[in-house]
Design a protein around this motif. Structure first.
Motif, mmCIF file in Angstrom:
data_model
loop_
_atom_site.group_PDB
_atom_site.id
_atom_site.type_symbol
_atom_site.label_atom_id
_atom_site.label_comp_id
_atom_site.label_asym_id
_atom_site.label_seq_id
_atom_site.Cartn_x
_atom_site.Cartn_y
_atom_site.Cartn_z
ATOM 1 N N TYR A 221 0.717 -1.370 -0.007
ATOM 2 C CA TYR A 221 -0.006 -0.080 -0.035
ATOM 3 C C TYR A 221 0.752 1.398 0.097
ATOM 4 O O TYR A 221 1.926 1.402 0.857
ATOM 5 C CB TYR A 221 -1.062 -0.295 1.031
ATOM 6 C CG TYR A 221 -2.095 -0.941 1.092
ATOM 7 C CD1 TYR A 221 -3.309 -0.757 0.170
ATOM 8 C CD2 TYR A 221 -2.031 -2.125 1.418
ATOM 9 C CE1 TYR A 221 -4.344 -1.738 -0.012
ATOM 10 C CE2 TYR A 221 -3.117 -3.355 1.320
ATOM 11 C CZ TYR A 221 -3.754 -2.943 0.527
ATOM 12 O OH TYR A 221 -5.044 -4.162 0.430
ATOM 13 N N GLY B 247 -15.845 3.257 -0.797
ATOM 14 C CA GLY B 247 -15.689 3.144 0.555
ATOM 15 C C GLY B 247 -16.893 2.861 1.195
ATOM 16 O O GLY B 247 -17.994 2.971 0.757
ATOM 17 N N LYS C 252 -8.290 7.232 -1.179
ATOM 18 C CA LYS C 252 -8.060 6.358 -0.029
ATOM 19 C C LYS C 252 -8.545 5.220 -0.349
ATOM 20 O O LYS C 252 -9.231 4.858 -1.542
ATOM 21 C CB LYS C 252 -9.358 6.853 1.088
ATOM 22 C CG LYS C 252 -9.250 8.334 1.863
ATOM 23 C CD LYS C 252 -10.285 8.445 2.858
ATOM 24 C CE LYS C 252 -10.007 9.839 3.598
ATOM 25 N NZ LYS C 252 -11.165 10.124 4.528
ATOM 26 N N VAL C 253 -7.918 4.098 0.481
ATOM 27 C CA VAL C 253 -7.936 2.825 -0.006
ATOM 28 C C VAL C 253 -9.271 2.112 0.381
ATOM 29 O O VAL C 253 -9.759 2.438 1.525
ATOM 30 C CB VAL C 253 -6.831 1.893 0.592
ATOM 31 C CG1 VAL C 253 -7.153 0.394 0.375
ATOM 32 C CG2 VAL C 253 -5.259 2.079 0.268
ATOM 33 N N ASN C 254 -10.103 1.712 -0.322
ATOM 34 C CA ASN C 254 -11.301 1.238 -0.283
ATOM 35 C C ASN C 254 -11.222 -0.409 0.090
ATOM 36 O O ASN C 254 -11.742 -1.072 -0.781
ATOM 37 C CB ASN C 254 -12.260 1.408 -1.369
ATOM 38 C CG ASN C 254 -12.423 3.005 -1.521
ATOM 39 O OD1 ASN C 254 -12.542 3.593 -0.934
ATOM 40 N ND2 ASN C 254 -12.729 3.312 -2.907
ATOM 41 N N GLY C 255 -10.868 -0.559 1.418
ATOM 42 C CA GLY C 255 -10.670 -2.093 1.683
ATOM 43 C C GLY C 255 -11.987 -2.756 2.236
ATOM 44 O O GLY C 255 -12.951 -1.989 2.498
ATOM 45 N N TYR D 162 -7.610 -2.175 6.640
ATOM 46 C CA TYR D 162 -8.447 -1.503 5.786
ATOM 47 C C TYR D 162 -9.815 -2.234 5.750
ATOM 48 O O TYR D 162 -10.254 -2.699 4.743
ATOM 49 C CB TYR D 162 -7.760 -1.556 4.362
ATOM 50 C CG TYR D 162 -6.552 -0.744 4.012
ATOM 51 C CD1 TYR D 162 -6.421 0.622 4.147
ATOM 52 C CD2 TYR D 162 -5.451 -1.223 4.051
ATOM 53 C CE1 TYR D 162 -5.330 1.261 4.054
ATOM 54 C CE2 TYR D 162 -4.152 -0.657 3.985
ATOM 55 C CZ TYR D 162 -4.015 0.571 4.182
ATOM 56 O OH TYR D 162 -2.917 1.150 3.971
ATOM 57 N N ASP E 279 -13.890 -2.339 6.160
ATOM 58 C CA ASP E 279 -14.794 -1.479 5.659
ATOM 59 C C ASP E 279 -15.862 -1.206 7.181
ATOM 60 O O ASP E 279 -16.404 -2.273 7.439
ATOM 61 C CB ASP E 279 -15.831 -2.262 4.426
ATOM 62 C CG ASP E 279 -16.142 -3.747 4.691
ATOM 63 O OD1 ASP E 279 -15.324 -4.437 5.487
ATOM 64 O OD2 ASP E 279 -16.949 -4.123 4.216
#
Length: 463
Positions: A171, A236, A332-335, A411, A413
């Motif tokens: 990441y 997200g 932003k990382v959408n984990g 990450y 949700d």
């Protein structure tokens, strides 16, 4: 003779006094804690055997609590638990169970905050993001246990053939496209996936003459994702309804989720497709819904649990590796993390003892339970054993790839894409109908169908 009897009696009195002083007498009755299994995984005979062993281990480890295992078949577990709770005779602990299964009993789970403090449990063994993952309406309704973080599965040979760089594996790293460093976001994924979508003549979907009716390889598949997880990965995590009581509930699907579904629909039915449509995905040559496993999808975004189901892929001589989850438009990382854990019924009469059991199950007991459940441990120090086992199934996967899952623990949700919704069973079914419509309808009036979805949800939420 009388003298001996007098001495014996005196000794007995002294012994009695000593025993009394030392707390002797009838042993204190153990606190019974019931563990209800069946709302999620755990009912397979092999799993039951392991769970019975863990119960035996726990009961032998101390003398104050008696743990009692209660196995209920999955098909009847929801009704059984509902009846027990309604009668005031609910179990102390329920699980393992995910967000979806626990949502049917929203508001029935104990806030663990006080019990954590009372038992001095060290939550520092978990990633802080996972602790927050289990906070609902300001309450700590669970602790991390079995986790399934997301990653981008990809086929290196397909990238090699197209002359494309592999997805990043750390990441924060950039992706190199056409000699330039770019963010690994959905815009980049889309462009790469188009170049990896190939027709019967060897043309990709960006090239003139591409035959969309004869696609033999797709660039990306939303592997076994729900319509809600597609949106979460793309834009997200968000809460998707507002209101506190019936009559006031309202759908609040964010605009970014609507954009996600437009993107997904265009990926199937647009001029330059890169996602298999419903009919193509359901075709036998595309695995009847399991496209990545057939070796006909260059990328597939999904969770750790998918490593259960790639046997045919590996037997065919294919190899995969793992890349990081993409960023959204906001950078932003959408984990996403699918997760199972144990919950305590808030009606328990023994919250601290129940938490003592829960803490055992997610730590010491977890060493036996997690392999039986096929799950990755939430405790970072315990994940290597899980990946060592996976390495025997997929020896071609590198340690750098497995580490992508470890990184993914940061990450989750929050809230989960499987979050609670009022009248959740019917609401979830309505979302599934919308997803099915997108997957299988070319020329869909998206705006009209989306407006109908929102309208229907507002009605469902307030029934």
């Amino acid at each position: 003779m009388k003298k001996r009897l007098y001495i014996l009696a005196a000794l007995m009195i002294v012994a009695s006094m000593i025993l009394s002083a030392c707390g002797g007498g009838a042993p204190a009755e153990k606190v019974k804690i019931r563990w209800f299994v069946g709302l999620g995984t755990g009912t397979d005979p092999a799993q039951v055997t392991v769970q019975e062993e863990v119960v035996k281990d726990f009961n032998a480890s101390q003398d104050k609590i008696e743990l009692v295992l209660e196995i209920v078949p999955y098909d009847s577990a929801r009704d059984t638990l509902s009846t027990q709770i309604a009668s005031g005779a609910g179990p102390d602990i329920v699980g393992p169970v995910g967000w979806g299964g626990s949502n049917d009993f929203y508001g029935q789970w104990l806030d663990l905050t006080d019990a954590i403090a009372a038992t001095k449990f060290d939550t520092g063994i978990f990633d802080p993001a996972l602790i927050k993952f289990y906070q609902v309406e300001g309450e700590q309704v669970g602790l991390p246990f079995a986790v399934f973080p997301g990653a981008m599965y990809f086929v290196p040979s397909m990238f090699d053939e197209a002359g494309l760089a592999y997805p990043p594996q750390k990441y924060g790293e950039k992706y190199v496209l056409d000699g330039k460093e770019v963010d690994w976001n959905w815009e980049t994924v889309t462009e790469v996936a188009k170049r990896l979508t190939i027709d019967i003549n060897g043309l990709n979907s960006t090239e003139e003459g591409f035959d969309r009716a004869q696609i033999v390889q797709v660039g990306y598949s939303a592997q076994w994702q729900s319509v809600l997880s597609v949106a979460t990965f793309y834009d997200g995590a968000e809460k998707i309804y507002s209101g506190d009581k019936k009559g006031e509930f309202k759908s609040t699907i964010p605009d970014g989720w609507k954009d996600a579904w437009k993107w997904y629909y265009d990926g199937m039915w647009g001029d330059q497709p890169f996602i298999p449509s419903g009919p193509l995905n359901a075709a036998p040559e595309f695995g009847n819904g399991n496209a990545f496993n057939t070796g006909k999808s260059a990328m597939g975004l999904t969770q750790t649990w998918y490593t259960c189901c790639l046997g045919d892929f590996a037997k065919a001589g294919n190899e995969f590796q793992l890349g990081i989850q993409p960023m959204g438009a906001d950078g932003k990382v959408n984990g996403r993390i699918d997760a199972d854990t144990f919950r305590i019924w808030k009606g328990t009469k023994n919250p601290n003892e129940a938490f003592t059991v829960l803490a055992y199950l997610i730590t010491t007991g977890g060493d036996k339970l997690l392999p039986a459940y096929g799950a990755m441990p939430a405790i970072p120090s315990k994940t290597q054993a899980f990946f060592d086992k996976k390495a025997t199934d997929y020896p071609f996967v590198t340690q750098e790839s497995w580490d992508v899952f470890n990184q993914g623990l940061a990450y989750p949700d929050t809230p989960s894409s499987e979050q609670y919704q009022p009248n959740s069973i019917e609401a979830t079914a309505r979302f599934a109908t919308f997803f099915d419509l997108m997957n299988n309808t070319e020329g869909l009036d998206f705006e009209a169908e989306y407006a109908k979805l929102v309208e229907d949800l507002n009605t469902i939420y307030n029934k």
